[in-house]
Design a protein around this motif. Structure first.
Motif, PDB file in Angstrom:
ATOM      1  N   GLU A  96       0.820  -1.210   0.000  1.00  0.00           N
ATOM      2  CA  GLU A  96       0.000   0.000   0.000  1.00  0.00           C
ATOM      3  C   GLU A  96       0.858   1.266   0.000  1.00  0.00           C
ATOM      4  OE1 GLU A  96      -3.031   0.043   3.051  1.00  0.00           O
ATOM      5  OE2 GLU A  96      -3.043  -2.146   3.101  1.00  0.00           O
ATOM      6  N   GLY A  97       2.176   1.104  -0.105  1.00  0.00           N
ATOM      7  CA  GLY A  97       3.067   2.254  -0.152  1.00  0.00           C
ATOM      8  C   GLY A  97       3.579   2.734   1.192  1.00  0.00           C
ATOM      9  N   PHE A  98       3.390   1.940   2.230  1.00  0.00           N
ATOM     10  CA  PHE A  98       3.869   2.319   3.553  1.00  0.00           C
ATOM     11  C   PHE A  98       5.264   1.746   3.799  1.00  0.00           C
ATOM     12  CE2 PHE A  98      -0.646   2.882   4.109  1.00  0.00           C
ATOM     13  CZ  PHE A  98      -0.751   3.925   5.018  1.00  0.00           C
ATOM     14  N   SER A  99       6.054   2.473   4.590  1.00  0.00           N
ATOM     15  CA  SER A  99       7.370   1.973   4.995  1.00  0.00           C
ATOM     16  C   SER A  99       7.527   2.166   6.508  1.00  0.00           C
ATOM     17  CB  SER A  99       8.490   2.692   4.247  1.00  0.00           C
ATOM     18  OG  SER A  99       8.437   4.074   4.505  1.00  0.00           O
ATOM     19  N   ARG A 100       8.337   1.314   7.085  1.00  0.00           N
ATOM     20  CA  ARG A 100       8.558   1.361   8.530  1.00  0.00           C
ATOM     21  C   ARG A 100       9.304   2.637   8.885  1.00  0.00           C
ATOM     22  NH1 ARG A 100      11.713  -3.420  11.525  1.00  0.00           N
ATOM     23  NH2 ARG A 100      13.474  -2.268  10.693  1.00  0.00           N
ATOM     24  N   GLN A 101       8.872   3.303   9.955  1.00  0.00           N
ATOM     25  CA  GLN A 101       9.442   4.583  10.350  1.00  0.00           C
ATOM     26  C   GLN A 101      10.448   4.494  11.484  1.00  0.00           C
ATOM     27  OE1 GLN A 101       8.861   7.660   8.663  1.00  0.00           O
ATOM     28  NE2 GLN A 101       8.484   5.883   7.379  1.00  0.00           N
ATOM     29  N   ARG A 102      10.477   3.392  12.181  1.00  0.00           N
ATOM     30  CA  ARG A 102      11.390   3.226  13.306  1.00  0.00           C
ATOM     31  C   ARG A 102      11.494   1.739  13.617  1.00  0.00           C
ATOM     32  NH1 ARG A 102       8.529   5.654  18.541  1.00  0.00           N
ATOM     33  NH2 ARG A 102       9.521   3.937  19.596  1.00  0.00           N
ATOM     34  N   ALA A 103      12.451   1.390  14.432  1.00  0.00           N
ATOM     35  CA  ALA A 103      12.591  -0.002  14.840  1.00  0.00           C
ATOM     36  C   ALA A 103      11.337  -0.418  15.610  1.00  0.00           C
ATOM     37  CB  ALA A 103      13.826  -0.173  15.724  1.00  0.00           C
ATOM     38  N   TYR A 104      10.987  -1.675  15.508  1.00  0.00           N
ATOM     39  CA  TYR A 104       9.850  -2.175  16.276  1.00  0.00           C
ATOM     40  C   TYR A 104      10.124  -1.986  17.764  1.00  0.00           C
ATOM     41  CZ  TYR A 104       8.759  -4.832  11.990  1.00  0.00           C
ATOM     42  OH  TYR A 104       8.484  -5.213  10.710  1.00  0.00           O
ATOM     43  N   THR A 105       9.069  -1.728  18.496  1.00  0.00           N
ATOM     44  CA  THR A 105       9.138  -1.712  19.952  1.00  0.00           C
ATOM     45  C   THR A 105       8.630  -3.062  20.425  1.00  0.00           C
ATOM     46  OG1 THR A 105       8.772   0.661  20.051  1.00  0.00           O
ATOM     47  CG2 THR A 105       8.277  -0.596  22.040  1.00  0.00           C
ATOM     48  N   THR A 106       9.433  -3.786  21.188  1.00  0.00           N
ATOM     49  CA  THR A 106       9.020  -5.077  21.737  1.00  0.00           C
ATOM     50  C   THR A 106       9.246  -5.080  23.240  1.00  0.00           C
ATOM     51  OG1 THR A 106      11.181  -6.068  21.312  1.00  0.00           O
ATOM     52  CG2 THR A 106       9.493  -6.362  19.614  1.00  0.00           C
ATOM     53  N   ALA A 107       8.352  -5.757  23.943  1.00  0.00           N
ATOM     54  CA  ALA A 107       8.440  -5.847  25.398  1.00  0.00           C
ATOM     55  C   ALA A 107       7.517  -6.970  25.855  1.00  0.00           C
ATOM     56  CB  ALA A 107       8.043  -4.525  26.034  1.00  0.00           C
TER      57      ALA A 107
END
Length: 145
Positions: A44-55
């Motif tokens: 859809e034309g989206f790209s990741r903006q930052r590293a994933y947050t995991t917890a």
């Protein structure tokens, strides 16, 4: 004497590595699910903006994260949790505490979207609604078009 000290150190290493290995396994599960969402959003034309947050969180727990977003850009927040989790929910608020979007469906893949009218700080609230073996590991990603 050296052998007994070496044996104690080796045993301590093995015992300390086991929880980290298990944790890593759950984070990898979450990351795979987020990567699948990333691939779908890329179409859809989206790209990741930052590293994933995991917890990790116990059932019923909540955490809030703050992010800065730019006006007139389409954003998607996606979530995922490990295989012990069956329901995680998202709420997205602007800097005036207005609810922008939420995903309260009974599933483990929440999605909220926003196209801010102005630059600003937003808050993503995450609740671990259902977790069969606490804590459950979860993560979220931020994508922009």
């Amino acid at each position: 004497m050296r052998i007994s000290i070496l044996g104690v150190l080796l045993a301590a290493f093995v015992l300390s590595a086991a929880p980290a290995s298990a944790q890593n396994q759950y984070v990898q599960q979450v990351t795979r699910y987020l990567d699948a969402a990333r691939n779908t959003l890329a179409d859809e034309g989206f790209s990741r903006q930052r590293a994933y947050t995991t917890a990790s969180m116990n059932e019923g727990a909540e955490r809030t994260f703050t992010v800065s977003l730019l006006r007139n850009r389409d954003y998607v927040f996606t979530g995922a949790c490990d295989n012990d989790c069956s329901d995680i929910d998202f709420w997205l608020y602007d800097n005036n505490d207005n609810l922008i979007d939420s995903d309260l469906a009974t599933d483990d893949a929440p999605v909220v979207r926003v196209t801010p009218a102005r630059n600003g700080t937003f808050r993503l609230k995450v609740r671990m609604h259902s977790c069969s073996t606490s804590p459950c590991y979860y993560g979220w990603g931020l994508f922009r078009q």
